[in-house]
Design a protein around this motif. Structure first.
Motif, short mmCIF file in Angstrom:
data_model
loop_
_atom_site.label_atom_id
_atom_site.label_comp_id
_atom_site.label_asym_id
_atom_site.label_seq_id
_atom_site.Cartn_x
_atom_site.Cartn_y
_atom_site.Cartn_z
N VAL A 1 0.87 -1.17 0.00
CA VAL A 1 0.00 0.00 0.00
C VAL A 1 0.91 1.22 0.00
CG1 VAL A 1 -1.79 1.28 1.21
CG2 VAL A 1 -1.82 -1.23 1.20
N ALA A 2 0.91 1.96 -1.12
CA ALA A 2 1.82 3.10 -1.24
C ALA A 2 1.37 4.25 -0.34
CB ALA A 2 1.90 3.56 -2.69
N THR A 3 0.08 4.59 -0.38
CA THR A 3 -0.45 5.69 0.44
C THR A 3 -1.86 5.34 0.87
OG1 THR A 3 -1.34 6.85 -1.50
CG2 THR A 3 0.89 7.45 -0.79
N VAL A 4 -2.30 5.89 2.02
CA VAL A 4 -3.69 5.76 2.48
C VAL A 4 -4.04 7.06 3.18
CG1 VAL A 4 -2.96 4.63 4.63
CG2 VAL A 4 -5.32 4.42 3.85
N GLY A 5 -5.26 7.56 2.95
CA GLY A 5 -5.65 8.83 3.57
C GLY A 5 -7.13 9.07 3.47
N SER A 6 -7.61 10.13 4.13
CA SER A 6 -9.02 10.52 4.14
C SER A 6 -9.32 11.41 2.96
CB SER A 6 -9.36 11.24 5.44
OG SER A 6 -10.65 11.81 5.39
N THR A 7 -10.54 11.22 2.39
CA THR A 7 -10.97 12.11 1.30
C THR A 7 -12.24 12.86 1.67
OG1 THR A 7 -12.23 10.29 0.28
CG2 THR A 7 -9.95 10.62 -0.46
N GLY A 8 -12.75 12.69 2.90
CA GLY A 8 -13.95 13.43 3.28
C GLY A 8 -14.52 12.96 4.61
#
Length: 812
Positions: free
Chosen positions: A337-344
């Motif tokens: 998993v290269a990146t993980v984050g919130s989008t809203g």
């Protein structure tokens, strides 16, 4: 003819604060380090134990790693069912070599469990048997190899042309021995999924001097799944016999997990080459691509085999070459998993959206779907900790080496405001490195919405069964603006909290409120019919409400007075319809409220057909409906109804009944009334004398039979007695009856005949007796919806006559 008739009987849950939480809050009230206790309070509510992925599809002998979250670490993995294996501490799972369903379980330190379903699929292609054709001397031997399908395999002889003695084959080994005579045998292999394939063996008495063998080979000492075999590999085919070959030579190359071909054997390459003269040889180049899964697994030893076959090579003992064991390494497929984050979404208890980037960091293209699960956690490490809560899961297609794929997910934030982390975990059956399958986001902060009701008040009505009105105030006491619709309900309860006996009075929804905003909510409903002391209890819910401990409020105690409603049936009257079994009929009824209180509930009415004026379970419902409630002293309009009479003969009254579901009807004795007189249904009386001296004077019964119908006819027969009336003949329509029974009784012993006629004077069936009764069963009825006749005949003579009789026709 006149008619008479008869018939036969016919919590709402609420959130409770954990005692431990209450104790911690009490302790926090006296402590200095409030941040410590706040953080500790967030950790008290442990997420449920979960296993990921909860469902996975894995090829036979393939691998996948399961992860656990929630519950209480440490975790322990085990097989619930199936022949696969799983590492108890790491969750690394290895599927069995047979297609089917297996179950893996994880258990936490407190004994909680979670189960994953694994669908094991075969990827070895259709079932095949090698060689498919072969020629042997009588008594010769050969070993057949099965591949593809779903192991394990079972070999058998399906036809034995070389008998006697019969040919034989090892059920699990495929080792075949021909019979002693020329002929054709068929060898069959069947896999565990009931698929089958056959090989044809031509057994001959002639002796061929052709003998093919593999004297030398250059086979690889290892390989990597999914990659092409390098150049320079081959084997030598040689005719070591004294005769020249005349038939093409077929050859096959296999890889197997066992020293002898068996379950898990995979065909790598096959071909044919021209026949060779005595002593001749040919080099056969090899150029296969190694399979990925199965049977590629890290570590296990594999074996290469080459098999040859020709129709004129009857010496098969040297037709299989087995190479030395070697390691077939899996392809370098490594998902990260290269990146993980919130989008809203930032509201505690509210919706969140996120995404992560999936990457194949290996040097080989993936061949299997990738399973993923997204989590939210208070822990910042790149591991799936005990408090991680699953948000969503799914699968995505395999990626080429270096390929990436964006994956979106959504879920709900924990109800507590604070700092959280999003995590993504991935896995694939053909991945070689599971150590880098989890990635964590940076810190994400959430706030809370907190809805609370208050000031629940009754604003009108305190009569049992009557209308009520009230209101309460809804407030968002939290620090964040609400984003989700608020649902509310008001209950009538015998206590100030919800419990057994609470009933819903009203419900609705309110738009989301901003932080600190309050709004009044009005409601209406009806009190229970029974008088007593009640409370109005308001409850509220919203998907973004972070604190459910304050979601309920109650009014003061309210004294509800008894109501006096008394419904009475005024009349029920027959207005039309034929008095025949099952015939349509119509009528009217009327009722009134003679009580001192207005009715509040719709009044249900029912009309029954009854042999008497008392309503009981044997009476047949004809019609039903409902009418609006009546005010005190009011009467309903004349209510029309329609229905059908019962199927059986007899006298019937019409009974009307009224009832209410919630009002207290203080006098149920006047809720039922009967019609003034009974109506006779289905009884036909022959008007005497008919003076019927033949079979052509017919009485027509104006009914069509149907299953369950019963008709009674009364009449009189006299032979050689004035008036002379030896015959009575009745016409009826067979309708939908499957069978009919005609039963006749009379008073004095006499000789009586009964005839079933297909036309006047045309006899179909008959029965007779000397006595006082007889019966004629007719099964099956010859034609539906057709006119038929029943004839009754007195043969008693001058001195004795049956006189009055009763005939009953029962249709089934």
């Amino acid at each position: 003819m006149t008619r008479r008739g008869s018939r036969t009987p016919l919590p709402r849950a609420r959130s409770l604060a954990l005692p431990l939480v209450a104790a911690l809050l009490a302790l926090a009230a006296t402590a200095c380090d409030t941040k410590f206790y706040a953080a500790l309070g967030e950790k008290v509510s442990v997420a449920p134990l979960a296993i990921a992925p909860a469902a996975a599809t894995v090829p036979a002998s393939g691998a996948i790693t399961f992860t656990a979250s929630g519950g209480s670490a440490p975790y322990s993995y085990s097989m619930l069912s199936g022949l696969g294996t799983v590492n108890a501490s790491t969750g690394a799972y290895l599927a069995s070599g047979t297609a089917g369903t297996e179950y893996v379980q994880v258990k936490d330190s407190r004994g909680a469990t979670s189960k994953a379903t694994v669908t094991v699929v075969s990827t070895a292609g259709p079932l095949a048997i090698t060689p498919a054709t072969v020629s042997l001397d009588a008594g010769g031997t050969i070993t057949f190899v099965a591949s593809g399908g779903t192991p394990p395999y079972t070999f058998s002889i399906s036809s034995a042309g070389s008998s006697p003695p019969a040919p034989a084959v090892g059920s699990s080994t495929g080792s075949y021995s021909a019979g002693s005579n020329p002929g054709t045998d068929t060898v069959k292999v069947t896999d565990s999924a009931a698929a089958s394939a056959t090989a044809t063996v031509t057994v001959t008495a002639a002796t061929s001097t052709v003998n093919y063998a593999i004297p030398t080979e250059t086979l690889p000492a290892g390989g990597t799944g999914g990659t092409a075999l390098g150049a320079g590999y081959s084997f030598t085919l040689q005719n070591v016999g004294s005769g020249n070959g005349a038939q093409p030579v077929s050859w096959w190359a296999f890889v197997s997990p066992t020293p002898a071909p068996g379950s898990g054997t995979v065909l790598l390459e096959s071909g044919t080459t021209a026949a060779l003269p005595a002593g001749g040889s040919a080099a056969i180049p090899l150029s296969w691509t190694w399979p990925s899964v199965p049977p590629v697994l890290p570590g296990p030893t594999r074996y290469l085999y080459v098999m040859i076959s020709a129709a004129d090579d009857l010496v098969t003992s040297n037709n299989t070459y087995g190479g030395a064991g070697f390691t077939l390494a899996p392809p370098n497929i490594d998902y990260t998993v290269a990146t993980v984050g919130s989008t809203g979404g930032t509201q505690a208890g509210g919706p969140l959206a996120g995404s992560f980037t999936l990457q194949n960091s290996g040097t080989a293209a993936g061949g299997q779907s990738v399973s993923w699960t997204a989590y939210v956690s208070a822990d910042s490490s790149a591991t799936i900790d005990a408090g991680a809560v699953p948000l969503g899961s799914g699968t995505t297609a395999a990626l080429a080496a270096g390929g990436t794929q964006a994956v979106a997910f959504s879920g709900t934030w924990p109800s507590s405001a604070g700092t959280w982390y999003l995590k993504a975990a991935v896995s694939a059956p053909d991945e070689v490195n599971a150590a880098d399958d989890v990635q964590v986001s940076g810190p994400l902060t959430t706030t809370i919405v907190d809805y609370a009701p208050s000031a629940v008040t009754n604003t009108g009505g305190l009569v049992g069964g009557a209308a009520l009105a009230g209101s309460f105030t809804l407030t968002n006491t939290g620090s964040a603006n609400g984003a989700q619709t608020v649902s509310w309900s008001v209950y009538i309860s015998t206590s100030s909290t919800l419990g057994v006996g609470s009933t819903l009075a009203a419900s609705g929804t309110i738009a989301a409120l901003n932080s600190g905003q309050a709004t009044p909510v009005g409601f209406t409903g009806n009190w229970p019919a029974a008088a007593g002391t009640y409370y109005l209890v308001a409850t509220v819910t919203a998907s973004d409400d972070a604190n459910t401990a304050n979601n309920q409020a109650a009014s003061a105690a309210l004294a509800v007075n008894p109501a006096s409603v008394d419904y009475k049936v005024l009349s029920v009257t027959l207005t039309g319809g034929a008095a025949d079994p099952a015939a349509a009929m119509s009528g009217t009824l009327q009722f009134s409220n003679i009580g001192v209180n207005n009715g509040t509930q719709y009044v249900t009415w029912q009309v029954y057909a009854s042999h008497d004026t008392v309503l009981d379970s044997s009476d047949m419902l004809i019609a039903s409906g409902s009418n609006p409630p009546l005010a005190s002293g009011g009467s309903s309009p004349v209510i029309p109804f329609s229905g059908n009479w019962p199927l059986t003969y007899g006298p019937y009254y019409l009974l009307a009944k009224v009832s209410v579901s919630a009002d207290v009807d203080i006098n149920p004795a006047n809720n039922v009334a009967a019609s003034a007189s009974a109506t006779t249904i289905g009884e036909y009386v022959d008007t005497e004398p008919n003076n019927d001296t033949n079979l052509v004077t017919v009485q027509v019964l104006p009914v069509t039979l149907k299953p369950g119908m019963s008709i009674m006819i009364t009449g009189n027969l006299n032979h050689n007695v004035v008036p002379n009336d030896p015959w009575d003949v009745f016409q009826f329509n067979t309708g939908t009856a499957g069978s009919v029974t005609f039963s006749m009784t009379w008073a004095s012993s006499a000789t009586v005949y009964m005839y079933l006629l297909t036309a006047p004077a045309t006899f179909a069936m008959s029965v007779n007796t000397i006595g006082t009764s007889l019966s004629l069963p007719w099964s099956p009825v010859d034609l539906p919806n057709t006119n038929r006749w029943i004839g009754l005949n007195d043969q008693s003579g001058l001195l004795v006559s049956p006189g009055n009789y009763t005939l009953v026709i029962n249709a089934n």
